[in-house]
Design an enzyme around this catalytic site. Structure first.
Site, PDB file in Angstrom:
ATOM      1  N   CYS A  74      76.177  15.614 120.068  1.00 31.16           N
ATOM      2  CA  CYS A  74      75.347  14.661 120.807  1.00 31.16           C
ATOM      3  C   CYS A  74      75.940  13.253 120.700  1.00 31.16           C
ATOM      4  O   CYS A  74      76.791  12.984 119.867  1.00 31.16           O
ATOM      5  CB  CYS A  74      73.956  14.643 120.202  1.00 31.16           C
ATOM      6  SG  CYS A  74      73.270  16.284 119.948  1.00 31.16           S
ATOM      7  N   ARG A 119      82.145  14.461 125.895  1.00 35.55           N
ATOM      8  CA  ARG A 119      81.827  15.336 124.762  1.00 35.55           C
ATOM      9  C   ARG A 119      80.912  16.490 125.159  1.00 35.55           C
ATOM     10  O   ARG A 119      80.707  17.410 124.381  1.00 35.55           O
ATOM     11  CB  ARG A 119      81.122  14.526 123.665  1.00 35.55           C
ATOM     12  CG  ARG A 119      81.970  13.407 123.105  1.00 35.55           C
ATOM     13  CD  ARG A 119      81.087  12.379 122.439  1.00 35.55           C
ATOM     14  NE  ARG A 119      80.315  12.961 121.356  1.00 35.55           N
ATOM     15  CZ  ARG A 119      80.724  13.022 120.112  1.00 35.55           C
ATOM     16  NH1 ARG A 119      81.885  12.533 119.781  1.00 35.55           N
ATOM     17  NH2 ARG A 119      79.971  13.562 119.177  1.00 35.55           N
ATOM     18  N   TRP A 144      73.252  17.679 122.987  1.00 37.88           N
ATOM     19  CA  TRP A 144      73.883  19.004 123.076  1.00 37.88           C
ATOM     20  C   TRP A 144      72.968  19.860 122.216  1.00 37.88           C
ATOM     21  O   TRP A 144      72.916  19.714 120.998  1.00 37.88           O
ATOM     22  CB  TRP A 144      75.305  18.901 122.534  1.00 37.88           C
ATOM     23  CG  TRP A 144      75.957  20.177 122.131  1.00 37.88           C
ATOM     24  CD1 TRP A 144      75.889  20.792 120.904  1.00 37.88           C
ATOM     25  CD2 TRP A 144      76.831  20.988 122.931  1.00 37.88           C
ATOM     26  NE1 TRP A 144      76.655  21.923 120.907  1.00 37.88           N
ATOM     27  CE2 TRP A 144      77.251  22.070 122.120  1.00 37.88           C
ATOM     28  CE3 TRP A 144      77.300  20.906 124.228  1.00 37.88           C
ATOM     29  CZ2 TRP A 144      78.112  23.048 122.588  1.00 37.88           C
ATOM     30  CZ3 TRP A 144      78.158  21.890 124.676  1.00 37.88           C
ATOM     31  CH2 TRP A 144      78.556  22.947 123.873  1.00 37.88           C
ATOM     32  N   ASN A 200      71.744  12.332 115.590  1.00 35.83           N
ATOM     33  CA  ASN A 200      72.792  13.356 115.618  1.00 35.83           C
ATOM     34  C   ASN A 200      72.842  14.016 114.250  1.00 35.83           C
ATOM     35  O   ASN A 200      72.637  13.338 113.244  1.00 35.83           O
ATOM     36  CB  ASN A 200      74.177  12.738 115.855  1.00 35.83           C
ATOM     37  CG  ASN A 200      74.384  12.342 117.297  1.00 35.83           C
ATOM     38  OD1 ASN A 200      73.515  12.578 118.134  1.00 35.83           O
ATOM     39  ND2 ASN A 200      75.525  11.736 117.568  1.00 35.83           N
ATOM     40  N   GLY A 201      73.192  15.296 114.223  1.00 33.50           N
ATOM     41  CA  GLY A 201      73.301  16.003 112.942  1.00 33.50           C
ATOM     42  C   GLY A 201      72.283  17.116 112.875  1.00 33.50           C
ATOM     43  O   GLY A 201      71.654  17.468 113.881  1.00 33.50           O
ATOM     44  N   GLU A 205      95.915  35.897 116.607  1.00 37.16           N
ATOM     45  CA  GLU A 205      95.343  34.612 117.035  1.00 37.16           C
ATOM     46  C   GLU A 205      96.405  33.506 116.964  1.00 37.16           C
ATOM     47  O   GLU A 205      96.484  32.656 117.855  1.00 37.16           O
ATOM     48  CB  GLU A 205      94.110  34.282 116.178  1.00 37.16           C
ATOM     49  CG  GLU A 205      93.484  32.941 116.426  1.00 37.16           C
ATOM     50  CD  GLU A 205      93.071  32.663 117.880  1.00 37.16           C
ATOM     51  OE1 GLU A 205      93.030  33.586 118.704  1.00 37.16           O
ATOM     52  OE2 GLU A 205      92.825  31.480 118.185  1.00 37.16           O
ATOM     53  N   LYS A 216      97.598  31.256 120.201  1.00 37.09           N
ATOM     54  CA  LYS A 216      97.619  29.781 120.233  1.00 37.09           C
ATOM     55  C   LYS A 216      98.997  29.293 120.645  1.00 37.09           C
ATOM     56  O   LYS A 216      99.130  28.394 121.458  1.00 37.09           O
ATOM     57  CB  LYS A 216      97.308  29.182 118.859  1.00 37.09           C
ATOM     58  CG  LYS A 216      95.915  29.005 118.364  1.00 37.09           C
ATOM     59  CD  LYS A 216      94.927  28.269 119.163  1.00 37.09           C
ATOM     60  CE  LYS A 216      94.327  29.080 120.281  1.00 37.09           C
ATOM     61  NZ  LYS A 216      93.053  29.675 120.067  1.00 37.09           N
ATOM     62  N   GLU A 236      99.773  30.092 124.416  1.00 38.87           N
ATOM     63  CA  GLU A 236      98.858  29.392 125.315  1.00 38.87           C
ATOM     64  C   GLU A 236      99.239  27.922 125.523  1.00 38.87           C
ATOM     65  O   GLU A 236      99.184  27.414 126.639  1.00 38.87           O
ATOM     66  CB  GLU A 236      97.462  29.487 124.685  1.00 38.87           C
ATOM     67  CG  GLU A 236      96.343  28.874 125.433  1.00 38.87           C
ATOM     68  CD  GLU A 236      95.009  29.068 124.704  1.00 38.87           C
ATOM     69  OE1 GLU A 236      93.990  28.999 125.365  1.00 38.87           O
ATOM     70  OE2 GLU A 236      94.997  29.280 123.462  1.00 38.87           O
ATOM     71  N   HIS A 269     108.929  50.591 114.545  1.00 41.72           N
ATOM     72  CA  HIS A 269     108.657  51.561 115.613  1.00 41.72           C
ATOM     73  C   HIS A 269     108.978  50.985 116.989  1.00 41.72           C
ATOM     74  O   HIS A 269     108.491  51.505 117.996  1.00 41.72           O
ATOM     75  CB  HIS A 269     107.197  52.026 115.531  1.00 41.72           C
ATOM     76  CG  HIS A 269     106.885  52.662 114.214  1.00 41.72           C
ATOM     77  ND1 HIS A 269     107.373  53.896 113.842  1.00 41.72           N
ATOM     78  CD2 HIS A 269     106.171  52.196 113.152  1.00 41.72           C
ATOM     79  CE1 HIS A 269     106.955  54.173 112.606  1.00 41.72           C
ATOM     80  NE2 HIS A 269     106.227  53.161 112.169  1.00 41.72           N
ATOM     81  N   LYS A 310      88.872  26.410 130.566  1.00 40.85           N
ATOM     82  CA  LYS A 310      88.107  26.478 129.313  1.00 40.85           C
ATOM     83  C   LYS A 310      87.088  27.613 129.368  1.00 40.85           C
ATOM     84  O   LYS A 310      86.861  28.313 128.398  1.00 40.85           O
ATOM     85  CB  LYS A 310      87.397  25.143 129.071  1.00 40.85           C
ATOM     86  CG  LYS A 310      86.624  25.082 127.762  1.00 40.85           C
ATOM     87  CD  LYS A 310      87.563  25.093 126.566  1.00 40.85           C
ATOM     88  CE  LYS A 310      86.858  25.193 125.235  1.00 40.85           C
ATOM     89  NZ  LYS A 310      87.776  25.622 124.162  1.00 40.85           N
TER      90      LYS A 310
HETATM   91  O1  M6R Z   1      84.074  31.235 125.754  1.00 41.21           O
HETATM   92  P1  M6R Z   1      84.676  32.495 125.210  1.00 41.21           P
HETATM   93  O2  M6R Z   1      84.773  32.501 123.736  1.00 41.21           O
HETATM   94  O3  M6R Z   1      84.001  33.722 125.734  1.00 41.21           O
HETATM   95  O4  M6R Z   1      86.159  32.496 125.779  1.00 41.21           O
HETATM   96  C1  M6R Z   1      87.006  33.587 125.605  1.00 41.21           C
HETATM   97  C2  M6R Z   1      88.440  33.234 125.916  1.00 41.21           C
HETATM   98  O5  M6R Z   1      88.570  32.858 127.269  1.00 41.21           O
HETATM   99  C3  M6R Z   1      88.952  32.086 125.030  1.00 41.21           C
HETATM  100  O6  M6R Z   1      88.782  32.377 123.683  1.00 41.21           O
HETATM  101  C4  M6R Z   1      90.447  31.826 125.292  1.00 41.21           C
HETATM  102  O7  M6R Z   1      91.196  32.921 124.869  1.00 41.21           O
HETATM  103  C5  M6R Z   1      90.880  30.545 124.577  1.00 41.21           C
HETATM  104  N1  M6R Z   1      91.370  29.613 125.519  1.00 41.21           N
HETATM  105  C6  M6R Z   1      91.952  30.753 123.578  1.00 41.21           C
HETATM  106  O8  M6R Z   1      92.310  29.575 122.935  1.00 41.21           O
END
Ligand code: M6R
Length: 591
Positions: free
Chosen positions: A2, A27, A71, A97-98, A464, A468, A471, A487, A586
């Protein structure tokens, strides 16, 4: 998270506050509100949705007020739940906030003494506590009220009959902008910069009184001085809190995110209602991307700690696969709560007879409306496309679920909870070593292929880490269980393919070292993520990224933070558009 803005000076407060709140829009928020002192009354507006045209609002012709973008955390997004919140008399207005972790017991106590509440928020208790303690001195009333609060707060309050604002801060940011005969107090610097670049950063325990002739800061019952600094940033820099990218800012927010998520679900005991697990025979996770990797870690934890069998399905595959479910709990993990595949998979899981639980970051999102049960992560809005702090918050909720469901003796659970409580400190330690990680990353930045490996919980950590990296840096990065290399993937290794190895301090450690030796024999550069006092691994690898010692299950947090930073600095060296990588969004709202 927030946003807060409070103003006292010579301009119209509603105009200043609206423009300040608009500076905090990046934000994210779902509702907002303003209170302005008009004579001896408070004029208030609250709205759901975006602020839109600032000129459209004429709250009151006064030059003292507070405002807030919300938020949602406690209670859905609505006008009633939007701040400012008022007391019974309507004379006191508070923005906050908090998270007030003891708000439920305070609320019951206040209700027993006759206070009537309008909203579902934790903030409203603050207005009522100030009211109870008010005898003509607002500062004293706020001081007494905050002494009852547990959790975190940045708050600003006004009383309709007082020509002053009183603010307090504990574990939630608050900055004071010092102008010429005007003062603006806000949760973030961008809200201030249109009026002044001189700011005082408030510290935990500070109480501030703003009057027309100046301000006072109090701490521990004494008046103190805090130095005003001149901010050299543009508004755009300020939105990123001085960080070059939102991604880096969000990684740095992780310690607070862990604290907030733990506050939410941990007091003496784990405060998660696990009635969703009654009578189930299996768990099926459905998720996408980073949330899918969190699910794989969830599978590891739940199977290890509870013995309940767990499957993990890509949401996009589950929709068509529609596997047989047997007394299943379907857990959907989604930061946004709006990922189309995850939502559809949830609907199908329900149709197939599963009970559904959603682990979500965005309050009121579609996933929360589909699910039978909801647990929120407390990551706050995440702006960078790459999920970082929200992933760690998902892990924290998964740890708590697995520990709560585990049949482990109480002493063992308590030991693990104690370890979890110090996790923010461990993450801060890793952030303190950022420069070493940057140096390693910069050596990797010229490669076009990478291989991430791990074993046990190290496998989803590697997956993961690789996601990252690809991406945001556009380097082709694959992840494999280390035992699978022979393998097939061995054929890819060599001088041009560095290998990033997560070494977990458990039964997989020795065999991982052997795998690393095999990789080195193929001449790949090896970067290991390992514990700080591991002297063995450095004999076999080219670079070691050190992470603090922790229980092996919690390495998912420590290693992931290190790998997020590794990806960030690699992408930065390559000059990539980190916060908005090409072709990605996003929130993926199409199937
Ligand atoms: O909002 P969600 O967690 O459902 O999103 C899933 C994926 O689209 C999301 O985690 C995506 O892989 C990220 N951009 C990875 O950093």
């Amino acid at each position: 998270m927030c946003g807060i803005a409070g103003y006292i000076g010579f301009r119209r407060a509603d105009e200043v506050i609206i423009s300040a709140l608009k500076r905090l829009e990046y934000r994210g928020y779902d509702s907002w509100g303003i209170a302005v002192k008009h004579g001896n009354e408070i004029r208030l507006i609250k709205r759901v949705g975006a602020i839109g045209d600032a000129k459209a609002y004429n709250v009151a012709d006064g030059n003292l007020g507070v405002g807030h973008t919300r938020w949602a955390t406690h209670g859905k997004p609505s006008e009633i739940n939007a701040h400012p919140h008022t007391d019974c008399s309507g004379k006191i207005a508070v923005v906050h906030n908090g998270i007030i972790s003891n708000f439920q017991s305070l609320r019951e106590e206040l209700e027993n003494r006759g206070h009537e509440f309008k909203s579902e928020t934790d903030t409203e208790v603050i207005a009522h506590l100030i009211e109870e303690n008010y005898g003509g001195d607002l500062k004293e009333a706020v001081e007494k009220a905050v002494s009852r609060l547990r959790g975190s707060y940045a708050l600003v309050t006004l009383h309709a009959e007082r020509d002053e604002l009183v603010a307090a801060r504990y574990k939630s940011p608050l900055v004071l902008g010092v102008g010429d005969e005007e003062w603006i107090i806000a949760s973030d610097v961008p809200a201030i910069l249109d009026y002044t670049s001189r700011v005082v950063y408030l510290e935990d325990g500070d109480l501030v009184v703003l009057r027309r002739n100046g301000f006072e800061i109090w701490s521990g019952g004494k008046k103190i001085e805090r130095r005003a600094e001149t901010i050299p940033w543009s508004i755009e820099d300020a939105e990123k809190g001085g960080y070059e990218h939102f991604m880096l800012k969000e990684i740095h927010e992780t310690p607070r995110v862990i604290e907030d998520t733990l506050f939410e679900y941990l007091s003496e005991d784990i405060e998660i209602d696990v009635s969703f697990s009654a009578g189930i025979s299996e768990v099926v996770f459905i998720a996408c991307g980073t949330s899918y990797h969190a699910s794989l870690i969830g599978k590891y934890l739940i199977e290890k700690l509870t013995g309940i069998p767990v499957r993990v399905e890509f949401a996009s595959e589950f929709i068509y696969h529609q596997p047989p479910l047997h007394r299943a709990l379907a857990i959907a993990i989604t930061q946004s709560g709006e990922t189309a595949d995850t939502l559809e998979a949830m609907r199908i899981a329900k149709k197939l007879g599963a009970r559904t639980l959603a682990i979500v970051n965005v309050l009121g999102s579609t996933a929360t409306r589909i699910a039978d049960h909801v647990l929120y992560t407390r990551a706050g809005p995440e702006i960078s496309v790459a999920a970082t702090k929200s992933f760690i918050a998902q892990l924290i909720v998964l740890y708590l679920i697995a520990l709560k469901l585990s049949g482990m003796p109480g002493s063992d659970v308590n030991r693990l909870i104690d370890e979890l409580r110090i996790m923010p400190e461990l993450v801060r330690k890793i952030l303190g070593r950022e420069d070493e990680i940057r140096q390693t990353a910069e050596r990797l930045a010229t490669f076009e292929n990478m291989m991430y490996i791990g074993r046990g919980i190290g496998v989803p950590i590697a997956m993961e880490g690789a996601l990252k990296m690809k991406e945001i840096s556009y380097i082709h990065a694959e992840a494999y269980p280390a035992g699978e290399l022979k393998h097939g993937p061995f054929a890819l290794l060599g001088k041009k393919t560095p290998v990033i190895a997560s070494l977990i301090p458990d039964e997989t450690y020795e065999i991982m070292l052997n795998n690393i030796k095999e990789v080195k024999a193929r001449e790949s550069i090896v970067v290991a993520v390992a514990e700080e006092d591991d002297r063995e691994v450095e004999k076999y690898v080219d670079h070691v990224i050190r992470v603090p010692k922790t229980e092996h299950i919690f390495t998912a947090v420590t290693h992931s933070i290190a790998l997020q930073l590794l990806a960030y600095y690699t992408a930065r060296k390559r000059g990539c558009e980190i916060d908005k990588p090409r072709n990605l969004a996003k929130s993926v709202t199409v199937e």
